[in-house]
Design an enzyme around this catalytic site. Structure first.
Site, PDB file in Angstrom:
ATOM      1  N   GLU A 311     -18.133  26.694 -21.097  1.00  0.00           N
ATOM      2  CA  GLU A 311     -18.814  25.384 -21.089  1.00  0.00           C
ATOM      3  C   GLU A 311     -19.230  25.003 -22.512  1.00  0.00           C
ATOM      4  O   GLU A 311     -20.365  24.622 -22.766  1.00  0.00           O
ATOM      5  CB  GLU A 311     -20.051  25.438 -20.174  1.00  0.00           C
ATOM      6  CG  GLU A 311     -19.731  25.884 -18.760  1.00  0.00           C
ATOM      7  CD  GLU A 311     -20.946  25.991 -17.864  1.00  0.00           C
ATOM      8  OE1 GLU A 311     -20.836  25.704 -16.664  1.00  0.00           O
ATOM      9  OE2 GLU A 311     -22.026  26.371 -18.367  1.00  0.00           O
ATOM     10  N   CYS A 407     -27.680  22.985 -11.756  1.00  0.00           N
ATOM     11  CA  CYS A 407     -28.579  22.583 -12.841  1.00  0.00           C
ATOM     12  C   CYS A 407     -28.594  21.077 -13.066  1.00  0.00           C
ATOM     13  O   CYS A 407     -29.616  20.504 -13.436  1.00  0.00           O
ATOM     14  CB  CYS A 407     -28.198  23.304 -14.133  1.00  0.00           C
ATOM     15  SG  CYS A 407     -26.453  23.153 -14.569  1.00  0.00           S
TER      16      CYS A 407
END
Length: 636
Positions: A311, A407
């Site tokens: 990521e 998240c």
């Protein structure tokens, strides 16, 4: 170097034709939906179990921990969003439900101040042994942010005091004269700074500064930590120090590396600490990192972190469209970073990117019903490939109801409900308007009411009631792309060449009780070209109007790969009067469809058939079923 003062949410009432409906959607739909997810009451979505985890840790029920090691942080961000929503619209029932959750949090807290449901329930013997992987400091930071927000919103300090005990527990363990340690995922620094602002206690600022200064001092820290224990959680590579930005002391870092959310959370804390402590060296490091991100490693949408592998940021100009990662949380973190930099140096270079990320890379992360979310925000989607084939499985063509790693949804809730704090700052001799946000703003120097037609029109009116007898400046950000700027003060035209500096229009005077400041500029359609080093965008163009990036969907235009946009004809605006996009400005783009042989390979050249293409704001894509989408289109 003087840090500007944050404008608190209780000084702000957002009354904006664009953003008020968004905030109402968050309050009416998103926050209640997420609460039901946390209670495991929504069928056919990923299970959360976060509230059950908390009750188990508090001894209120029996059971096993379920979820990710950082599951607590989802609830913390939701509570922070709830706090901000209570300022926007008081709700006794919601506040009571939040109070009940906070009561459970307090019961789950250990006598020494420690709070983390995973380790309390599942592995109490392994507390603080695996900072690389296990997110104890990360979860603590989010809880601290939520506690400070709830205290500021309601005046209730139970949650705040609990998180002070957690912070004191952490401060009693880590430091240059204690156990050396840094978080594997930065966030504790932001939480400690929020505690510092809420309590005024210098020890929290000092502890935040410790975690920033300690990072990279020993690049082998996580490797040595791994050698001390005989267990792993995610089996992360402790020698990949770029992933978590521990490869060098933060003041020596000049390029954005590694996991993008970790990075921008850290940069936000660095800027915040630099502004509070007048640390020029730390601030200069932030400037270098900002320039690298926005000049070489950011998508047009304000998305950052271009690869699914970690990521993460990759290399300069490596910005693939159909394999993009561009996590919603990363764009949110970029906004955090931008605002902290703005509060040190009011400059359009920060405010323009804040706005770009907000209207595009962040807002795209939520469905227009508030109940589905993107983790990844690509700039091109091809059903049948996106979400299915190797290398593209992360690029989902439709938003999801929830995620195993959830998240982003509560992060959206807390950002969008706190939006007003990003619109204004106050200095000793000036107030700064960073966004054309409609509403009422009760600032220290003036009460300002803004009527805004933005983002669809370049018009805003500021009604100013001065509160002091001495002169001060009102500084209004003017986007770098704005042309034909017109400023009227009480009906008289102002020389805009003399008042503009670093992206802001400064007007100084003794402000009366009924002064009116009118701002207008053209909202032209802009054709955007990427740097020639961005290989994926070679021969392509994209469109922007105002703060919006536009995209093309298959539902409007058919198969997108066969389309080209005309180089010699201009796009035109098209007001949408009905349906899902009612009130939005769409674009009609002259182009052509390339048609040719049906054979896989042929000597017959394709020929062009004129067509008119429809482009919609990027944030609105994916709301009409699964279909193709592209931001960058080939020209002909």
């Amino acid at each position: 170097m003087k840090q500007l003062k944050k404008v608190n949410l209780n000084q702000i009432k957002v009354k904006d034709s664009f953003w008020s409906p968004v905030q109402e959607l968050v309050i009416d739909e998103m926050i209640p939906y997420q609460e039901k997810v946390f209670k495991d009451e929504i069928p056919d979505v990923e299970k959360s179990h976060v509230l059950a985890n908390l009750r188990i840790a508090a001894g209120m029920e029996q059971g096993e921990f379920y979820g990710m090691v950082f599951q607590d942080s989802d609830l913390a961000k939701w509570l922070e969003g709830v706090a901000y929503s209570l300022v926007i619209r008081p709700d006794k029932d919601l506040e009571q439900r939040a109070d009940a959750v906070i009561d459970i949090i307090e019961k789950a807290q250990q006598p020494d101040g420690y709070l983390n449901t995973y380790f309390t329930i599942k592995e109490p013997e392994h507390r603080w042994q695996n900072l690389l992987e296990c997110h104890e400091l990360y979860c603590a930071g989010h809880m601290m942010e939520a506690a400070a927000a709830y205290y500021e919103a309601t005046g209730k300090d139970k949650f705040l005091r609990a998180m002070e005990r957690m912070a004191d527990h952490i401060g009693g363990r880590f430091g240059t004269d204690k156990e050396r340690g840094i978080p594997g995922h930065q966030e504790i620094e932001l939480g400690l700074m929020r505690l510092y602002y809420a309590t005024g206690k210098e020890k929290y600022l000092k502890l935040a500064k410790y975690f920033i200064d300690e990072r990279g001092q020993n690049p082998d820290y996580f490797k040595e930590e791994r050698q001390k224990r005989d267990w792993v959680h995610f089996n992360m590579d402790p020698e990949n120090t770029f992933y978590n930005q521990s490869f060098a002391p933060v003041r020596l870092q000049e390029t954005a590396e590694g996991h993008s959310v970790r990075a921008v959370y850290m940069y936000t804390a660095m800027a915040d600490i630099a502004g509070q402590t007048d640390d020029r060296e730390l601030y200069d490091a932030c400037v270098h990192l900002w320039d690298n991100i926005t000049g070489k490693r950011m998508y047009l949408t304000g998305g950052i972190g271009s690869t699914v592998d970690g990521e993460a940021f990759t290399k300069d100009y490596d910005l693939p469209n159909d394999m993009a990662y561009a996590e919603t949380c990363a764009s949110i973190g970029l906004i955090f970073f931008a605002k902290k930099m703005l509060d040190i140096e009011p400059s359009g270079k920060y405010a323009d990117v804040l706005e770009q990320a907000l209207y595009n890379g962040v807002l795209s992360g939520m469905q227009m019903d508030g109940k589905k979310f993107f983790y990844v925000n690509p700039l091109e989607v091809n059903p049948g490939i996106s979400g299915e084939l190797f290398g593209y499985k992360h690029v989902l063509p439709k938003r999801q109801g929830w995620y195993t790693c959830a998240c982003c949804p509560p992060n959206l809730a807390r950002l969008l409900t706190s939006l007003g704090q990003y619109a204004w700052s106050e200095g000793e001799d000036a107030v700064y308007s960073h966004l054309f946000l409609g509403g009422e703003f009760d600032l220290d120097k003036a009460f300002i009411r803004v009527e805004s037609s933005y983002p669809w029109k370049g018009q805003a009116v500021y009604h100013v009631e001065g509160k002091q007898k001495s002169a001060f400046k009102i500084a209004i950000r003017i986007p770098a792309w704005a042309q034909n700027l017109n400023v009227l003060l009480n009906g008289e035209k102002i020389d805009t060449d003399s008042c503009r500096k670093d992206g802001y229009c400064y007007l100084e005077r003794v402000w009366g009780k009924s002064d009116t400041l009118e701002i207008s500029f053209d909202m032209r359609i802009r054709r955007i070209y990427a740097n020639t080093e961005v290989r994926e965008d070679a021969g392509c163009a994209a469109f922007m109007r105002g703060p919006f990036v536009y995209c093309f969907e298959g539902v409007d235009n058919g198969q997108l790969h066969s389309l080209r946009i005309s180089t010699d004809r201009k796009a035109e605006e098209s007001a949408c009067g009905e349906g899902l996009f009612k009130g939005m400005t769409l674009l009609k783009v002259p182009g052509m469809r390339m048609e040719g042989s049906r054979q896989l390979y042929s000597e017959t050249a394709p020929f062009a058939k004129p067509v008119t293409l429809t482009a919609i704001p990027y944030f609105a894509w994916g709301n009409r079923g699964v279909n193709q989408m592209k931001v960058w289109m080939l020209e002909k």
